[in-house]
Design an enzyme around this catalytic site. Structure first.
Site, PDB file in Angstrom:
ATOM      1  N   GLU A 177      -8.802   4.056  -2.328  1.00 39.15           N
ATOM      2  CA  GLU A 177      -8.784   5.007  -1.198  1.00 39.15           C
ATOM      3  C   GLU A 177      -9.384   6.449  -1.832  1.00 39.15           C
ATOM      4  OE1 GLU A 177      -5.805   5.477   1.695  1.00 39.15           O
ATOM      5  OE2 GLU A 177      -5.370   3.483   1.597  1.00 39.15           O
ATOM      6  N   ASN A 223       0.689  -1.106  -0.007  1.00 40.84           N
ATOM      7  CA  ASN A 223      -0.111  -0.054   0.215  1.00 40.84           C
ATOM      8  C   ASN A 223       0.819   1.240  -0.070  1.00 40.84           C
ATOM      9  OD1 ASN A 223      -2.465   1.649   0.767  1.00 40.84           O
ATOM     10  ND2 ASN A 223      -1.074   2.072   2.444  1.00 40.84           N
ATOM     11  N   GLU A 224       0.677   2.342  -0.810  1.00 38.45           N
ATOM     12  CA  GLU A 224       1.374   3.494  -0.975  1.00 38.45           C
ATOM     13  C   GLU A 224       2.787   3.195  -0.689  1.00 38.45           C
ATOM     14  OE1 GLU A 224      -0.571   6.633   1.557  1.00 38.45           O
ATOM     15  OE2 GLU A 224      -2.382   6.393   0.264  1.00 38.45           O
TER      16      GLU A 224
END
Ligand code: AHR
Length: 500
Positions: free
Chosen positions: A303, A172-173
């Protein structure tokens, strides 16, 4: 009178239910208190999951849930969250608020929550601080039905049958909290890690999501795809690429603005910032098209939502914010955009489900409220699994500042499996009630039913007044031949069900 043209005979793509997906992180009071209170709580629960919250989530037909993060995912070691709860490791949630994480909600609990909601599962793996072995064993633990060390451990922990992991995020990210990597490096790591996200049991393959860009970082999209995309393997290595984009009302992360106390200028600026989503989808899609013109790889907007300052007096690391009609419009505009781009956008997950950022539900002890965003999702749920049909709407520019003018209306129209047209419209003007004439190509209208969600721009529900904002039946709709005529109130989200 604004014209809304609809051609039910021109299908533009399938609207995956997952476009209305959700996200839950070990952050603030999202998981603990919001979703999970434990078996011994006085708050009514089934196997620890709050009954009131689960019922409210079922009502909006939550199609998929992403977990355990977010930034938490790249610090999460799944083995800490299995086995007897008394022996699970206690630790500090370093990323979010510095509180004790007792790991009482882990893999088994997540799967149980999804079972109760009746939704698909989206598990996010740890690339930033985890190992290939750890990720590989997690997938084995969750999905392998035969004899193996991990499957045996799952069975010993009380779950004989494997679960279905529908979606798996490989990090993630990773350009930020997930390891501060550069795109080529992440791309190489992705290739390696995803190899061990195996498809056991010969069932439907796990949909593998690579970490995509932060907002308008087009270079990330290009370089990651250049590194990962393998023309000979087609989509074998990669099923989807994520995109994260938040609506920060002021446009400044240092002072994002209050969730409830804002003026008209900030309203329009917030809408303008929200509408950037359209440009992001178009431009990332254009890059993806260069590698994958057949659009086999999904853009996964896992998101999105409005991110304001926290409520005064609450832990800044908990990201707890109220939710107003502004949130309902932000949701409606985004959900219309996801529908309109359903040829490339295959899933989207609002951040976050309960008590964090743009939530559909807020809780306080044993009390629960449905937010304006919940009500927007409740109107949009009728699009799930429908076919997007061709539509366009005439708009005018509204706003108070030259740099923050926006089109007043947005729309999307789908043809449901029930043979009816489902229409959602947002009116972001704060002053104009706009007359709309919907014109159907070569099709007469038999009947129409409608609901509206409207109120003052900062109207919201509180624990003392939980029903201030909610949708109501909308009767001022007339059907005539191939037309439907109505007025979209200022600051509203509308839903029409049209029998043809
Ligand atoms: O949703 C809150 C945080 O925002 C997530 O943990 C992270 O992925 C993003 O930066």
């Amino acid at each position: 009178m604004a014209k809304l043209y609809v051609n039910p005979n021109v299908k533009k793509g399938h609207i995956n239910p997952e476009l209305q997906g959700h996200f839950s992180e070990h952050l603030g009071r999202c998981i603990y208190e919001g979703l999970y209170v434990g078996e011994n709580s006085d708050i009514p629960n089934v196997n620890g999951m709050r009954t009131d919250v689960v019922e409210a989530l079922k009502e909006i037909k939550v199609p998929v849930l992403r977990w355990p993060g977010g930034c938490f995912a790249d610090e999460y070691h799944w083995k800490d969250g299995i086995g007897p709860k008394e022996t699970r490791k206690k630790m500090i949630n370093t990323h979010w608020g510095g509180v004790v994480e007792d790991n009482s909600f882990g893999t088994h609990e997540f799967m149980e929550l999804c079972r109760q909601i009746g939704c698909k599962t989206y598990v996010n793996g740890n690339v930033g601080s985890g190992t290939v072995q750890e990720m590989s064993e997690w997938v084995e633990y969750m999905t392998f039905e035969g004899v193996s060390p991990m499957a045996d451990q799952r069975k010993a922990n009380g779950h004989e049958e494997p679960w279905t992991v529908d979606y798996f995020g490989v990090g993630n990210e990773n350009w930020g909290c997930g390891g501060n990597m550069r795109p080529q490096y992440y791309g190489d790591l992705y290739r390696r890690f995803q190899t061990y996200v195996r498809n056991y049991n010969g069932s439907k393959p796990i949909y593998k999501v690579a970490c995509g860009p932060n907002a308008d970082d087009y270079n990330w999209t290009d370089k990651v795809l250049e590194t990962i995309f393998d023309h000979s393997a087609g989509t074998g290595l990669l099923s989807g690429l994520s995109l994260h984009y938040y609506t920060v009302p002021t446009g400044k992360w240092e002072v994002k603005g209050s969730a409830t106390d804002f003026d008209e200028k900030l309203w329009y600026k917030t809408m303008k910032i929200t509408l950037k989503m359209e440009e992001l989808i178009k431009r990332h899609t254009a890059i993806m098209d260069q590698y994958d013109p057949e659009k086999k790889i999904g853009l996964i907007i896992d998101e999105w939502g409005i991110w304001t300052d926290v409520e005064p007096g609450t832990n800044p690391g908990f990201l707890y914010q109220q939710n107003t009609m502004r949130d309902a419009l932000v949701a409606g505009i985004n959900l219309n955009l996801f529908n309109k781009n359903c040829d490339r956008v295959k899933m989207a997950n609002i951040a976050q489900m309960v008590n964090v950022l743009q939530s559909v539900i807020l809780t306080d002890g044993d009390k629960m409220i449905k937010t304006p965003t919940w009500h927007a999702f409740n109107l949009f749920k009728h699009h799930q699994d429908g076919e997007l049909v061709e539509s366009s709407i005439e708009t005018k520019e509204v706003g108070l500042e030259a740099e923050n003018m926006i089109p007043d209306l947005s729309e999307s129209v789908s043809l449901g499996k029930d043979g009816k047209l489902h229409v959602t419209i947002t009116n972001a003007s704060l002053v104009d009630n706009t007359d709309i004439e919907m014109i159907l190509a070569e099709t007469d209208v038999k009947s129409v039913k409608a609901s509206v969600l409207t109120g003052k721009m900062n109207a919201h529900n509180t624990f003392d007044a939980p029903e201030t904002v909610g949708s109501t039946e909308f009767t001022a709709v007339k059907a005539e031949g191939n037309k439907v005529i109505f007025t979209a109130p200022a600051c509203s989200v509308l839903y029409l069900e049209v029998e043809i």
